[in-house]
Design a protein around this motif. Structure first.
Motif, short mmCIF file in Angstrom:
data_model
loop_
_atom_site.label_atom_id
_atom_site.label_comp_id
_atom_site.label_asym_id
_atom_site.label_seq_id
_atom_site.Cartn_x
_atom_site.Cartn_y
_atom_site.Cartn_z
N VAL A 80 0.86 -1.17 -0.19
CA VAL A 80 -0.13 -0.10 -0.03
C VAL A 80 0.79 1.35 -0.06
O VAL A 80 1.16 2.00 0.87
CB VAL A 80 -0.98 0.04 1.01
N PRO A 81 1.69 1.62 -1.07
CA PRO A 81 2.53 2.72 -1.19
C PRO A 81 2.00 3.99 -0.77
O PRO A 81 2.79 4.79 0.06
CB PRO A 81 3.05 2.56 -2.56
N ARG A 82 0.68 4.17 -1.05
CA ARG A 82 0.42 5.63 -0.92
C ARG A 82 0.01 5.63 0.57
O ARG A 82 0.02 6.77 1.37
CB ARG A 82 -1.06 5.80 -1.58
N LEU A 83 -0.33 4.69 1.20
CA LEU A 83 -0.87 4.55 2.82
C LEU A 83 0.45 4.94 3.57
O LEU A 83 0.34 5.52 4.54
CB LEU A 83 -1.50 3.37 3.02
N TYR A 84 1.80 4.39 2.86
CA TYR A 84 2.87 4.41 3.44
C TYR A 84 3.26 6.07 3.66
O TYR A 84 3.57 6.63 4.85
CB TYR A 84 3.97 3.70 3.10
N MET A 85 3.05 6.39 2.56
CA MET A 85 3.33 7.98 2.65
C MET A 85 2.24 8.68 3.35
O MET A 85 3.06 10.04 4.01
CB MET A 85 2.96 8.52 1.18
N ILE A 86 1.22 8.41 3.57
CA ILE A 86 0.33 8.95 4.43
C ILE A 86 0.71 8.75 5.76
O ILE A 86 0.58 9.79 6.80
CB ILE A 86 -1.04 8.73 4.29
N ILE A 87 1.06 7.46 6.28
CA ILE A 87 1.63 7.08 7.60
C ILE A 87 2.66 7.98 7.91
O ILE A 87 3.02 8.43 9.05
CB ILE A 87 2.00 5.75 7.57
N GLU A 88 3.83 8.04 7.06
CA GLU A 88 4.74 8.94 7.13
C GLU A 88 4.57 10.20 7.68
O GLU A 88 5.28 10.81 8.66
CB GLU A 88 5.88 8.75 5.93
N GLU A 89 3.83 10.93 6.80
CA GLU A 89 3.25 12.30 7.15
C GLU A 89 2.66 12.32 8.72
O GLU A 89 3.13 13.25 9.24
CB GLU A 89 2.38 12.84 6.13
N MET A 90 1.69 11.43 8.94
CA MET A 90 1.29 11.42 10.45
C MET A 90 2.35 11.15 11.45
O MET A 90 2.17 11.92 12.32
CB MET A 90 0.38 10.21 10.15
N ASN A 91 3.34 10.47 11.16
CA ASN A 91 4.40 10.49 12.22
C ASN A 91 5.19 11.33 12.35
O ASN A 91 5.42 11.72 13.27
CB ASN A 91 5.01 9.02 11.36
N GLU A 92 5.64 12.06 11.26
CA GLU A 92 6.14 13.48 11.13
C GLU A 92 5.64 14.33 11.93
O GLU A 92 6.13 14.98 12.78
CB GLU A 92 6.62 13.68 9.67
N ARG A 93 4.21 14.46 11.66
CA ARG A 93 3.51 15.48 12.36
C ARG A 93 3.36 15.30 13.86
O ARG A 93 3.61 16.25 14.67
CB ARG A 93 2.19 15.79 11.72
N PHE A 94 3.06 14.00 14.22
CA PHE A 94 2.98 13.56 15.44
C PHE A 94 4.16 13.87 16.20
O PHE A 94 4.34 14.40 17.25
CB PHE A 94 2.27 12.29 15.60
#
Length: 802
Positions: free
Chosen positions: A371-385
């Motif tokens: 799920v490559p797009r989901l990883y990009m979103i998870i990465e952004e969630m992680n960075e912001r958190f």
């Protein structure tokens, strides 16, 4: 629904098909006929319920779970339509044994253990309490496995539960959706100047829904369990000849997605398949949720959370969070902040494990691949958190690696769920306190308002009214049937705990249930058991922390005592086990072999004079539990303190008049608070003791081995060949070389003391039955009706429909 007489029911059967002489074929035929009669009522009421929900535009809960262990439905649905007695009488009059008709239904292979059965009880209570709700799961072609015991070893066979037509499901071809995996995702700026995502080379799968009605109790209210089946997007006959073999491989891979419940994840391929299953479930379910919302709300999704709440049952459906972010941003053009506001007001997360090592993680590389797009979103969630922690909680900066969604090249699903959900709940008071003060202490410090407790519950209608009709009828004769709708009213039974006549009748009901189980045991295993013996029951998933091994050690100890003194004044005891071990869990399978080896020795020793019998009933499922639980005298709930989140088997056996021997773990604590310490048999370390040993490292299993002659004898038998039979060196070394991580040796002495007290107490049957009645009287607290009402008011904010 209009009540119908026995004769009218007979007429309906005869309308469907002329009956043959009773034989195997006609029993299957009559089963489908009864289902058809019942489906006529269900279809009408289901439509009426749907119309009511849609016209009122009320908020709904979507309960997403990888498991729904619903069990057989015919008997349950007849009960809920108040037709069970009518159907039984009609079948009997026609010359059919009703129980043989109900046995024609194969348990659906949609779940494995407590997680899935809890989800099923929750759906039952939602429908029975008129709460609008939908269960979302996968329509597995094969269940976990069918367990057979061959020479004492667990052997796995396919659980082909869909081999014959399943009469309760309805295929909704027109509501199929397309799911995409893999490929390449890349961001670009669209014409509006906003970021969009381009997908290339994805693998497409068709998700086809099947709906199963969840029938409320005598209220004509029907919710749905929606199960998704993975299918190819093109039929084989539509494929170019040059692509024939590629398409065959594609079809095979697609069918695997909904092929097996919990594919073996000991291989990389198995792990990838599990991840695909999880994404398949959440992506399809979100499509359904959004499509249904859009039919009645045309103003976009900004207020989605006012009409929808999504409960994720453990971390398996956690990918729903980044998937909804993806849909809102990539397909609906919402900004990150707007999408995040919707998501964080929509999802609630139930945690089911205390053990940090059991919290789900996925390799970064695998998420990127599938799920490559989901990883990009998870990465952004992680960075912001992580940035928010760095700037807003400077004292916690050193904790960031333990809080980050992505850490150590792993994606931590529980952390993702905690950060994005508006509520997180544990499933027993102790469990929730451990989450808040130990395992998720820092998250609780950051998000104190998110954490709640919702102690698990069970459907008292299924597990008492249906499963134990003799006891249910007896209870109703004493306090009226009010308890069926208001389970707390079971506490009226406390008036009768000193009534000799009542207690003797209670004992007679238990004996009748034990006689039925004894007959089943003899028929299926060839073992003759004494129905006047203590039926000591441990039925649950086979796992080290659940400590079936402690139970077996006690049996070996008792056997040695009787060997040394054949005249020992011991109450006859029948130890009953049922459990499946995960196919790749070697030690759990060794424990199953150990149980059978001990059983073979004990059951065939004439010097024991039937004082001890050991029985293992294969292929544990809901239908088998329904046979065992009404007959249990002793309920074994002996997990290592702090390891069992809640338990629900403890509640089922309590409700059916068994006394619990257990640690102060999970919901056992709340049971003890209700019934009092004198009406359970509590032993062993407390959770604080376990944590103290872990932190100090001062526990030495080898010291117990050296100083306790009983332990030394038992372990030496495992090492040297149990009574000159099989050797169990792996178990021996697991206990001593890894320092007994679940404190089996530490708790053994306390456990034996509690078992001695059971032996002593059981001799006074009036005293024993009084304790049983006290347990039954307090069991209403553990109805899933109570749990669902708590979820509805404190988390979901949904209302009952009249």
């Amino acid at each position: 629904m209009t009540r119908i007489s026995v004769q009218q029911f007979i007429d309906k059967i005869e309308e469907k098909r002329s009956l043959k002489e009773p034989n195997r074929e006609s029993y299957k035929e009559i089963y489908y006929i009864i289902c058809s009669i019942l489906n006529h009522y269900i279809t009408s009421d289901w439509k009426q319920t749907d119309d009511q929900i849609r016209s009122s535009k009320v908020k709904q809960v979507y309960y997403i779970s990888m498991e729904f262990l619903i069990g057989s439905l015919l008997k349950n649905n007849l009960l809920n339509y108040d037709l069970l007695t009518t159907c039984n009488d009609a079948l009997t009059e026609l010359g059919f044994d009703p129980e043989k008709v109900y046995k024609q239904e194969h348990d659906p292979g949609l779940g494995n253990g407590g997680l899935g059965r809890l989800a099923a009880c929750f759906l039952d209570s939602m429908a029975s309490l008129n709460y609008p709700g939908v269960g979302c799961g996968i329509r597995y072609r094969y269940g976990l496995f069918e367990q057979r015991i061959i020479n004492g070893y667990q052997t796995e066979f396919p659980d082909d539960w869909l081999q014959q037509d399943y009469p309760w499901e309805i295929r909704k071809e027109q509501e199929a959706v397309i799911i995409e995996y893999g490929g390449k995702a890349s961001l670009y700026e669209n014409e509006s100047g906003k970021l969009s995502c381009r997908y290339e080379g994805t693998e497409k799968v068709r998700a086809v829904p099947y709906d199963i009605p969840i029938v409320g109790f005598r209220n004509q209210f029907i919710n749905a369990l929606r199960l998704w089946s993975a299918e190819p997007i093109q039929e084989l006959q539509q494929i170019n000849q040059n692509d024939y073999y590629n398409h065959l491989e594609y079809e095979r891979q697609v069918e695997q997605i909904s092929g097996y419940l919990y594919p073996d994840d000991s291989s990389i391929a198995g792990k990838k398949l599990r991840l695909k299953q999880q994404y398949f479930l959440v992506s399809a379910s979100l499509r359904q949720i959004l499509n249904e919302y859009r039919q009645y709300h045309s103003s976009g999704y900004h207020l989605l959370y006012e009409k929808v709440v999504i409960q994720i049952n453990d971390t398996h459906p956690s990918l729903a969070i980044p998937e909804l972010m993806r849909i809102l941003m990539d397909e609906e053009q919402y900004s990150w902040n707007d999408a995040w506001h919707i998501v964080t007001n929509l999802f609630a997360y139930t945690n089911h494990t205390i053990m940090s090592e059991a919290l789900e993680t996925w390799p970064v590389s695998m998420i990127k691949e599938i799920v490559p797009r989901l990883y990009m979103i998870i990465e952004e969630m992680n960075e912001r958190f992580c940035q928010s922690i760095f700037y807003n909680y400077p004292d916690l900066r050193k904790e960031i690696p333990k809080l980050a969604i992505i850490a150590d090249d792993q994606v931590h699903m529980a952390r993702l769920a905690i950060i994005a959900s508006f509520r997180i709940n544990g499933v027993a008071k102790l469990h929730t306190e451990i989450l808040k003060t130990k395992e998720m202490r820092t998250f609780h410090q950051i998000f104190p308002a998110k954490f709640q407790n919702k102690t698990n519950g069970i459907s008292h209608r299924r597990w008492l009214l249906m499963t134990n009709p003799k006891l249910a009828k007896f209870i109703s004769s004493m306090i009226s049937p009010i308890w069926i709708d208001q389970p707390y009213e079971l506490n009226q039974l406390l008036r009768y705990t000193k009534d000799k006549g009542i207690l003797e009748e209670l004992a007679a009901i238990k004996l009748a249930n034990k006689q039925e189980l004894a007959h089943y045991i003899h028929k299926n295993t060839g073992i003759m058991v004494d129905d006047h013996s203590i039926f000591d029951v441990q039925i649950k998933r086979l796992h080290e922390y659940k400590r079936q091994l402690l139970n077996v050690f006690h049996i070996i100890y008792l056997y040695k005592r009787v060997q040394e003194n054949p005249q020992l004044n011991l109450m006859p005891r029948t130890f009953i086990f049922a459990a499946k071990a995960a196919p790749s869990y070697h030690l759990a399978k060794e424990i199953i072999k150990l149980i059978h080896t001990v059983a073979d020795i004990v059951n065939n020793d004439p010097n024991i004079k039937d004082k001890i019998k050991v029985v293992f009933l294969e292929n544990y499922n809901v239908s088998l539990a329904e046979k065992i639980i009404p007959a249990a005298d002793v309920s074994e709930q002996i997990s290592t303190a702090s390891k069992e989140a809640s338990g629900t088997g403890n509640m089922k056996m309590m409700m059916n008049g068994a006394l619990t021997i257990g640690t102060l773990d999970g919901a056992n604590i709340e049971m003890e608070n209700l019934v009092g310490k004198h009406n359970m048999f509590i032993f062993g370390l407390r959770s604080e003791d376990v944590y103290q040993h872990y932190q100090s490292g001062n526990y030495r299993a080898n010291e117990i081995f050296q100083t306790d002659q009983r332990i030394r004898f038992i372990l030496n038998q495992l090492h040297d060949g149990l009574f000159h039979h099989s050797s169990f060196k792996d178990i021996y070394f697991q206990l001593l070389q890894t320092n007994d991580p679940y404190f089996i040796l530490k708790d053994f002495d306390s456990y034996v003391e509690a078992q001695h007290l059971i032996d002593f107490t059981y001799r006074d049957q009036l005293k024993w039955q009084s304790k049983c009645l006290i347990n039954i009287a307090h069991s209403g607290k553990f109805s899933s009706d109570r749990t669902i009402n708590e979820y509805a008011s404190a988390i979901w904010n949904i209302k009952q429909l009249n």
